[in-house]
Scaffold this active site. Structure first.
Site, PDB file in Angstrom:
ATOM      1  N   ASP A  43       0.933  -1.054   0.030  1.00  0.00           N
ATOM      2  CA  ASP A  43      -0.015  -0.118  -0.089  1.00  0.00           C
ATOM      3  C   ASP A  43       1.008   1.242  -0.141  1.00  0.00           C
ATOM      4  OD1 ASP A  43       0.949  -0.381   2.535  1.00  0.00           O
ATOM      5  OD2 ASP A  43      -0.582   0.533   3.570  1.00  0.00           O
ATOM      6  N   ASP A 103       6.923   0.877   2.197  1.00  0.00           N
ATOM      7  CA  ASP A 103       6.571  -0.233   1.179  1.00  0.00           C
ATOM      8  C   ASP A 103       7.463   0.091  -0.018  1.00  0.00           C
ATOM      9  OD1 ASP A 103       3.421  -0.809   1.908  1.00  0.00           O
ATOM     10  OD2 ASP A 103       4.031   1.056   2.558  1.00  0.00           O
ATOM     11  N   ASP A 158       8.230  -2.334   6.521  1.00  0.00           N
ATOM     12  CA  ASP A 158       7.818  -3.518   5.668  1.00  0.00           C
ATOM     13  C   ASP A 158       9.196  -4.166   5.044  1.00  0.00           C
ATOM     14  OD1 ASP A 158       5.432  -2.558   5.867  1.00  0.00           O
ATOM     15  OD2 ASP A 158       5.312  -1.371   4.024  1.00  0.00           O
TER      16      ASP A 158
HETATM   17  C1  BDR Z   1       2.756  -0.317   8.816  1.00  0.00           C
HETATM   18  O1  BDR Z   1       1.513   0.751   8.436  1.00  0.00           O
HETATM   19  C2  BDR Z   1       2.041   1.492   7.283  1.00  0.00           C
HETATM   20  O2  BDR Z   1       2.067   2.754   7.645  1.00  0.00           O
HETATM   21  C3  BDR Z   1       3.527   1.081   7.005  1.00  0.00           C
HETATM   22  O3  BDR Z   1       3.718   1.138   5.590  1.00  0.00           O
HETATM   23  C4  BDR Z   1       3.660  -0.325   7.370  1.00  0.00           C
HETATM   24  O4  BDR Z   1       3.298  -1.393   6.579  1.00  0.00           O
HETATM   25  C5  BDR Z   1       3.170  -0.013   9.998  1.00  0.00           C
HETATM   26  O5  BDR Z   1       2.404   0.098  11.170  1.00  0.00           O
HETATM   27 CA    CA Z   2       2.815  -0.890   4.385  1.00  0.00          CA
END
Ligand code: BDR
Ligand code: CA
Length: 309
Positions: A11, A16, A239
């Site tokens: 996402d 990411d 991530d």
């Molecule tokens: C997760 O939430 C998103 O903000 C980041 O990409 C990560 O996957 C961390 O809580």
């Molecule tokens: Ca993420």
């Protein structure tokens, strides 16, 4: 050694984007495709964000748009953390490439059903795409080699006191995935909040001198303040730890446990209840990353970024 076949479900999102940079160039990983889900921002932002990273670095990987809304819950995004675009900070050229016409959920089902059961899924956003694929075609459960995900927390959450963002955004999807019987390894906040890119890490990656090093620096500079953990000027690369686990599991300390997603609509909604001490007597359904050796982790990140343009 055969390369590890994986699909990244993301996402995008700052961390990411870095996870994609590692998955697309690590020599032991064969990145088959990237599926995108709503999470850090709405899908009309997370999808172009993903495509921007692919275009900017000239990556040769198909991108599929997936679920725009959680299965049950009202949608929430993380604009406070990732900004209005979902990837505030870096400036990209106009987008010239497109996502594949096939829906991410159909792509997941088709690819898994045609496979020899050797594909690892790495979801690093809400689990909506993966849960929908399981609901639509339950036979994929026996085709998924394993799921290595970023999500949940053994201790406190980052979105509510109980829940971590990825699980909180779509708890029903997380429940479907965690109760599916697929082998699951999760990287919880307790671990990912230790993988912090501070100024020295950012300079180290910028000094690589290629486009990827600069992109890392532009991306993580934005998170220095928006995601500062414990008052430190540093942003976590949550991530990325799910991707590096595939190629360097020895860097991690793990524990196996029964993990249940709290679906009650109270203050613990979306919590990953991790039965580390085996109090429930229920069969362990997940391996939980508890610690990561950071020196080797950052070496691995740097070595992989050096393989980019
Ligand atoms: C997760 O939430 C998103 O903000 C980041 O990409 C990560 O996957 C961390 O809580
Ligand atoms: Ca993420």
């Amino acid at each position: 050694m055969n390369r590890i076949k994986m699909i990244l479900d993301c996402d995008t999102g700052h961390d990411d984007a870095i996870a994609l940079m590692i998955a697309s160039k690590h020599p032991d990983i064969d990145l088959l495709g990237v599926t995108v889900v709503a999470g850090n921002q709405t899908l009309d932002k997370t999808l172009p964000n993903t495509l921007h990273v692919v275009q900017h670095l000239g990556l040769d990987v198909p991108v599929y748009g997936g679920m725009a809304k959680p299965i049950v819950k009202v949608q929430e995004v993380a604009e406070d953390v990732h900004g209005k675009s979902g990837l505030d900070g870096p400036v990209f050229e106009e987008l010239r490439i497109k996502a594949q016409p096939e829906h991410a959920v159909n792509y997941l089902i088709r690819t898994l059903m045609e496979s020899d059961g050797d594909i690892t899924l790495v979801p690093v956003g809400p689990l909506t795409n993966i849960a929908m694929a399981i609901l639509l075609e339950p036979r994929i459960v026996n085709k998924i080699r394993q799921i290595v995900l970023m999500g949940g927390a053994v201790g406190i959450g980052n979105t509510t006191p109980s829940a971590e963002f990825n699980i909180y955004v779509d708890p029903e999807a997380a429940h479907i995935v965690f109760s599916s019987g697929v082998k699951i390894t999760m990287m919880p906040l307790d671990l990912t909040n230790t993988a912090l890119a501070d100024e020295s890490v950012i300079e180290r990656m910028r000094n690589i001198g290629n486009k990827a090093g600069k992109l890392f620096a532009d991306i993580m500079s934005f998170t220095l303040h928006s995601q500062a953990v414990n008052g430190l000027s540093a942003g976590p690369v949550h991530d990325v730890t799910a991707v590096t686990y595939l190629v360097a599991p020895d860097l991690y300390e793990t524990v196996d446990a029964y993990v249940q997603i709290d679906l009650s609509k109270g203050p613990s909604y979306g919590r990953t209840v991790c039965d580390i001490y085996g109090r429930s007597g229920l069969e362990k359904n997940a391996t939980i990353g508890m610690k990561i050796r950071l020196k080797e982790f950052w070496d691995l990140v740097e070595d992989t970024l050096r393989r980019h343009i």
